[in-house]
Design a protein around this motif. Structure first.
Motif, PDB file in Angstrom:
ATOM      1  N   THR A   1       0.798  -1.228   0.000  1.00 19.60           N
ATOM      2  CA  THR A   1       0.000   0.000   0.000  1.00 19.60           C
ATOM      3  C   THR A   1       0.836   1.286   0.000  1.00 19.60           C
ATOM      4  O   THR A   1       0.413   2.288  -0.552  1.00 19.60           O
ATOM      5  N   VAL A   2       2.001   1.267   0.653  1.00 20.30           N
ATOM      6  CA  VAL A   2       2.811   2.484   0.739  1.00 20.30           C
ATOM      7  C   VAL A   2       3.878   2.454  -0.359  1.00 20.30           C
ATOM      8  O   VAL A   2       4.617   1.469  -0.472  1.00 20.30           O
ATOM      9  N   GLU A   3       3.953   3.502  -1.144  1.00 23.95           N
ATOM     10  CA  GLU A   3       4.954   3.479  -2.219  1.00 23.95           C
ATOM     11  C   GLU A   3       6.359   3.698  -1.657  1.00 23.95           C
ATOM     12  O   GLU A   3       6.601   4.597  -0.862  1.00 23.95           O
ATOM     13  N   THR A   4       7.264   2.815  -2.058  1.00 24.09           N
ATOM     14  CA  THR A   4       8.661   2.923  -1.637  1.00 24.09           C
ATOM     15  C   THR A   4       9.523   2.892  -2.905  1.00 24.09           C
ATOM     16  O   THR A   4       8.989   2.771  -4.003  1.00 24.09           O
ATOM     17  N   ARG A   5      10.845   2.990  -2.724  1.00 27.99           N
ATOM     18  CA  ARG A   5      11.719   2.984  -3.904  1.00 27.99           C
ATOM     19  C   ARG A   5      12.836   1.958  -3.746  1.00 27.99           C
ATOM     20  O   ARG A   5      13.311   1.725  -2.631  1.00 27.99           O
ATOM     21  N   ALA A   6      13.219   1.378  -4.862  1.00 30.24           N
ATOM     22  CA  ALA A   6      14.333   0.424  -4.850  1.00 30.24           C
ATOM     23  C   ALA A   6      15.272   0.742  -6.003  1.00 30.24           C
ATOM     24  O   ALA A   6      14.834   1.124  -7.085  1.00 30.24           O
ATOM     25  N   TYR A   7      16.582   0.571  -5.742  1.00 32.58           N
ATOM     26  CA  TYR A   7      17.626   0.935  -6.710  1.00 32.58           C
ATOM     27  C   TYR A   7      18.368  -0.315  -7.138  1.00 32.58           C
ATOM     28  O   TYR A   7      18.832  -1.092  -6.291  1.00 32.58           O
ATOM     29  N   PHE A   8      18.462  -0.508  -8.447  1.00 33.91           N
ATOM     30  CA  PHE A   8      19.012  -1.744  -9.027  1.00 33.91           C
ATOM     31  C   PHE A   8      20.349  -1.473  -9.718  1.00 33.91           C
ATOM     32  O   PHE A   8      20.445  -0.571 -10.546  1.00 33.91           O
ATOM     33  N   LEU A   9      21.374  -2.271  -9.389  1.00 36.82           N
ATOM     34  CA  LEU A   9      22.683  -2.143 -10.036  1.00 36.82           C
ATOM     35  C   LEU A   9      23.100  -3.487 -10.638  1.00 36.82           C
ATOM     36  O   LEU A   9      23.075  -4.513  -9.940  1.00 36.82           O
ATOM     37  N   PHE A  10      23.475  -3.484 -11.901  1.00 39.69           N
ATOM     38  CA  PHE A  10      23.990  -4.695 -12.528  1.00 39.69           C
ATOM     39  C   PHE A  10      25.343  -5.028 -11.906  1.00 39.69           C
ATOM     40  O   PHE A  10      26.006  -4.146 -11.348  1.00 39.69           O
ATOM     41  N   SER A  11      25.767  -6.295 -12.053  1.00 45.88           N
ATOM     42  CA  SER A  11      27.077  -6.666 -11.512  1.00 45.88           C
ATOM     43  C   SER A  11      28.062  -6.872 -12.662  1.00 45.88           C
ATOM     44  O   SER A  11      27.668  -6.878 -13.830  1.00 45.88           O
ATOM     45  N   GLU A  12      29.315  -7.085 -12.305  1.00 48.47           N
ATOM     46  CA  GLU A  12      30.329  -7.333 -13.344  1.00 48.47           C
ATOM     47  C   GLU A  12      30.061  -8.639 -14.080  1.00 48.47           C
ATOM     48  O   GLU A  12      30.492  -8.838 -15.202  1.00 48.47           O
ATOM     49  N   ARG A  13      29.341  -9.567 -13.402  1.00 49.80           N
ATOM     50  CA  ARG A  13      29.070 -10.864 -14.025  1.00 49.80           C
ATOM     51  C   ARG A  13      27.787 -10.849 -14.865  1.00 49.80           C
ATOM     52  O   ARG A  13      27.505 -11.806 -15.582  1.00 49.80           O
ATOM     53  N   SER A  14      27.015  -9.752 -14.775  1.00 52.52           N
ATOM     54  CA  SER A  14      25.720  -9.723 -15.466  1.00 52.52           C
ATOM     55  C   SER A  14      25.852  -9.936 -16.965  1.00 52.52           C
ATOM     56  O   SER A  14      24.989 -10.543 -17.591  1.00 52.52           O
ATOM     57  N   HIS A  15      26.982  -9.451 -17.554  1.00 55.04           N
ATOM     58  CA  HIS A  15      27.106  -9.554 -19.016  1.00 55.04           C
ATOM     59  C   HIS A  15      27.166 -11.001 -19.503  1.00 55.04           C
ATOM     60  O   HIS A  15      26.927 -11.294 -20.652  1.00 55.04           O
ATOM     61  N   LYS A  16      27.487 -11.946 -18.583  1.00 52.34           N
ATOM     62  CA  LYS A  16      27.569 -13.352 -18.993  1.00 52.34           C
ATOM     63  C   LYS A  16      26.200 -13.920 -19.356  1.00 52.34           C
ATOM     64  O   LYS A  16      26.106 -14.912 -20.066  1.00 52.34           O
ATOM     65  N   ASP A  17      25.176 -13.350 -18.797  1.00 49.96           N
ATOM     66  CA  ASP A  17      23.821 -13.776 -19.144  1.00 49.96           C
ATOM     67  C   ASP A  17      22.898 -12.596 -18.846  1.00 49.96           C
ATOM     68  O   ASP A  17      22.161 -12.586 -17.865  1.00 49.96           O
ATOM     69  N   MET A  18      23.017 -11.589 -19.721  1.00 46.32           N
ATOM     70  CA  MET A  18      22.309 -10.324 -19.501  1.00 46.32           C
ATOM     71  C   MET A  18      20.797 -10.520 -19.394  1.00 46.32           C
ATOM     72  O   MET A  18      20.135  -9.896 -18.583  1.00 46.32           O
ATOM     73  N   LEU A  19      20.285 -11.432 -20.198  1.00 52.52           N
ATOM     74  CA  LEU A  19      18.841 -11.643 -20.214  1.00 52.52           C
ATOM     75  C   LEU A  19      18.341 -12.135 -18.853  1.00 52.52           C
ATOM     76  O   LEU A  19      17.265 -11.783 -18.401  1.00 52.52           O
ATOM     77  N   ARG A  20      19.187 -12.944 -18.206  1.00 52.30           N
ATOM     78  CA  ARG A  20      18.791 -13.484 -16.908  1.00 52.30           C
ATOM     79  C   ARG A  20      18.662 -12.348 -15.878  1.00 52.30           C
ATOM     80  O   ARG A  20      17.703 -12.300 -15.111  1.00 52.30           O
ATOM     81  N   SER A  21      19.659 -11.426 -15.872  1.00 50.43           N
ATOM     82  CA  SER A  21      19.574 -10.292 -14.955  1.00 50.43           C
ATOM     83  C   SER A  21      18.334  -9.461 -15.272  1.00 50.43           C
ATOM     84  O   SER A  21      17.594  -9.048 -14.389  1.00 50.43           O
ATOM     85  N   TRP A  22      18.153  -9.227 -16.570  1.00 49.37           N
ATOM     86  CA  TRP A  22      17.052  -8.381 -17.029  1.00 49.37           C
ATOM     87  C   TRP A  22      15.700  -8.948 -16.571  1.00 49.37           C
ATOM     88  O   TRP A  22      14.865  -8.240 -16.007  1.00 49.37           O
ATOM     89  N   LEU A  23      15.505 -10.263 -16.810  1.00 50.97           N
ATOM     90  CA  LEU A  23      14.234 -10.900 -16.443  1.00 50.97           C
ATOM     91  C   LEU A  23      14.060 -10.954 -14.921  1.00 50.97           C
ATOM     92  O   LEU A  23      12.951 -10.829 -14.403  1.00 50.97           O
ATOM     93  N   SER A  24      15.183 -11.128 -14.214  1.00 53.79           N
ATOM     94  CA  SER A  24      15.094 -11.175 -12.746  1.00 53.79           C
ATOM     95  C   SER A  24      14.700  -9.809 -12.198  1.00 53.79           C
ATOM     96  O   SER A  24      13.913  -9.703 -11.249  1.00 53.79           O
ATOM     97  N   PHE A  25      15.243  -8.746 -12.815  1.00 55.46           N
ATOM     98  CA  PHE A  25      14.886  -7.393 -12.389  1.00 55.46           C
ATOM     99  C   PHE A  25      13.417  -7.114 -12.700  1.00 55.46           C
ATOM    100  O   PHE A  25      12.715  -6.469 -11.927  1.00 55.46           O
ATOM    101  N   GLU A  26      12.971  -7.628 -13.834  1.00 59.62           N
ATOM    102  CA  GLU A  26      11.581  -7.388 -14.228  1.00 59.62           C
ATOM    103  C   GLU A  26      10.607  -7.969 -13.198  1.00 59.62           C
ATOM    104  O   GLU A  26       9.631  -7.347 -12.824  1.00 59.62           O
ATOM    105  N   GLN A  27      10.896  -9.181 -12.725  1.00 56.81           N
ATOM    106  CA  GLN A  27       9.925  -9.804 -11.809  1.00 56.81           C
ATOM    107  C   GLN A  27      10.176  -9.465 -10.331  1.00 56.81           C
ATOM    108  O   GLN A  27       9.362  -9.807  -9.473  1.00 56.81           O
ATOM    109  N   ALA A  28      11.276  -8.758 -10.046  1.00 54.29           N
ATOM    110  CA  ALA A  28      11.606  -8.456  -8.644  1.00 54.29           C
ATOM    111  C   ALA A  28      10.504  -7.625  -7.982  1.00 54.29           C
ATOM    112  O   ALA A  28       9.976  -6.703  -8.582  1.00 54.29           O
ATOM    113  N   PHE A  29      10.183  -7.995  -6.756  1.00 52.39           N
ATOM    114  CA  PHE A  29       9.222  -7.258  -5.918  1.00 52.39           C
ATOM    115  C   PHE A  29       7.823  -7.187  -6.525  1.00 52.39           C
ATOM    116  O   PHE A  29       7.098  -6.230  -6.294  1.00 52.39           O
TER     117      PHE A  29
END
Ligand code: ZN
Length: 400
Positions: free
Chosen positions: A152-180
């Motif tokens: 109910t209460v709007e909050t904020r979250a900040y997302f940072l890719f890691s150095e390993r994200s480029h190994k499977d960028m789509l996986r990070s991307w999809l994980s960020f999409e479904q987060a929270f």
């Protein structure tokens, strides 16, 4: 001519039902389908005999938010469930993976409101996520704080890719999409991703405050600084949940006769227990009660799966819940003195339900058959297949 008084015809008797959790009679329309084994454990794939319509909507919603969530959002349980989901990751059909909660961290980003904390989460490839959310002292053991506030209460979250994200960028991307998912969170992407627009996966445009915080997170989180994280665990986090599970399973197996017995009263006390109330006499073993023999965990549990064993013990019918052959609970559901020969024959030599939510699988077996598989005496192809699926991409996951 016979005169018939038709007035009685208009007395509409609304069908009433009795809720097994709050023990109130309510109109039939107030009832919904309850998975006695909750969805987060894979209850949707449990056999139909573990579902009931005798739970009112209010209990379904409130107990789900606070009793089930107290269990699910305990740090140890929530992270084990997340690890189990990750084990079946298939790079050929990529999906987002759940973030792991690392606790409340010592960062103090600019403009952090009074009474808020900065909770640190980590993605499947070491991505960092910082969620600024209100702290609720009463629900200190819940990862992600108060589940109702988060919706109910709007909050904020900040997302940072890691150095390993480029190994499977789509996986990070999809994980960020479904987060929270399901929480009212303004998601801000702090890493620039070439050729992709974060707005496509639900990220918001940063405002001035976000820009200042993004700069802060880049400075604080880019190097190898040491972070101090705090985990709060409520050692009684599972007590109400075990009482609820015992009531539900006992009712699903043996029906109305289990309600109102002396032991049932203790389970009721356990389910509705408040701090300071008398301790209920619920028989069983919560997670922090005593250490479970690892050999037993290995025998009754199954890697990356949830098992629910229903057993006849000298005390009656008990339930053993195991997550990933690592975490274990036992609770007495039905005392022996009310069980007939017909009741005990329903349990036989024990039953086991194995649930793998990420594979949408539920397997119901006689316990001896399951143990024969575990002992490699007689293999069950469906169980071997689950192990094979988890092994299939182990090398790939290790290479990331
Ligand atoms: Zn109810």
């Amino acid at each position: 001519m016979k005169v018939v008084d038709r007035s009685t015809k208009w007395k509409v008797e609304l069908p009433m039902r009795h809720c097994i959790y709050c023990r109130t009679d309510k109109d039939d329309s107030e009832f919904t389908l309850e998975h006695v084994i909750p969805q987060f454990l894979g209850g949707a794939y449990a056999p139909d005999f573990l579902k009931t319509r005798d739970v009112c909507r209010k209990c379904n919603s409130n107990l789900g938010l606070f009793v089930d969530a107290s269990f699910e959002k305990n740090w140890v349980v929530s992270n084990w469930l997340r690890y189990a989901a990750s084990a079946f990751y298939d790079p050929e059909s990529p999906v987002g993976l759940p973030l792991i909660c690392m606790g409340v961290c010592d960062l103090n980003p600019p403009g952090l409101p009074e009474g808020y904390v900065c909770e640190s989460w980590i993605g499947p490839l070491g991505e960092q996520v910082y969620w600024l959310r209100p702290h609720d002292e009463r629900l200190f053991g819940f990862v992600g704080g108060n589940p109702r506030t988060a919706k109910t209460v709007e909050t904020r979250a900040y997302f940072l890719f890691s150095e390993r994200s480029h190994k499977d960028m789509l996986r990070s991307w999809l994980s960020f999409e479904q987060a929270f998912e399901g929480r009212k969170i303004k998601k801000i992407m702090c890493t620039e991703v070439q050729g992709a627009n974060p707005a496509d996966i639900g990220f918001a445009e940063p405002d001035e405050l976000d820009s200042i915080r993004m700069e802060y997170f880049h400075v604080q989180c880019s190097g190898s600084q040491t972070r101090n994280n705090n985990f709060s665990i409520n050692v009684h986090f599972d007590h109400r949940f075990l009482a609820k599970l015992a009531i539900g399973v006992s009712y699903c197996l043996f029906g109305k006769k289990v309600l109102g017995t002396d032991y049932d009263k203790e389970l009721q006390k356990g389910l509705w227990h408040r701090m300071g109330d008398d301790e209920p006499m619920v028989r069983g073993r919560p997670m922090f009660a005593e250490k479970v023999d690892p050999a037993f965990n290995k025998l009754i549990g199954f890697s990356n799966a949830v098992t629910i064993a229903i057993l006849l013990t000298p005390e009656g019918v008990s339930l053993n819940l195991n997550i990933g052959a690592q975490l274990n609970w036992t609770v007495l559901c039905t005392p022996k003195d009310i069980l007939t020969a017909e009741d005990t024959s329903k349990v036989g030599h024990g039953r086991i339900i194995l649930l793998v939510r990420s594979l949408q699988k539920g397997i119901h077996l006689d316990l001896p058959d399951y143990l024969a598989h575990k002992g490699e005496i007689a293999l069950i192809p469906e169980l071997s297949e689950i192990l094979r699926r988890a092994d299939k991409h182990k090398e790939y996951l290790r290479s990331l």
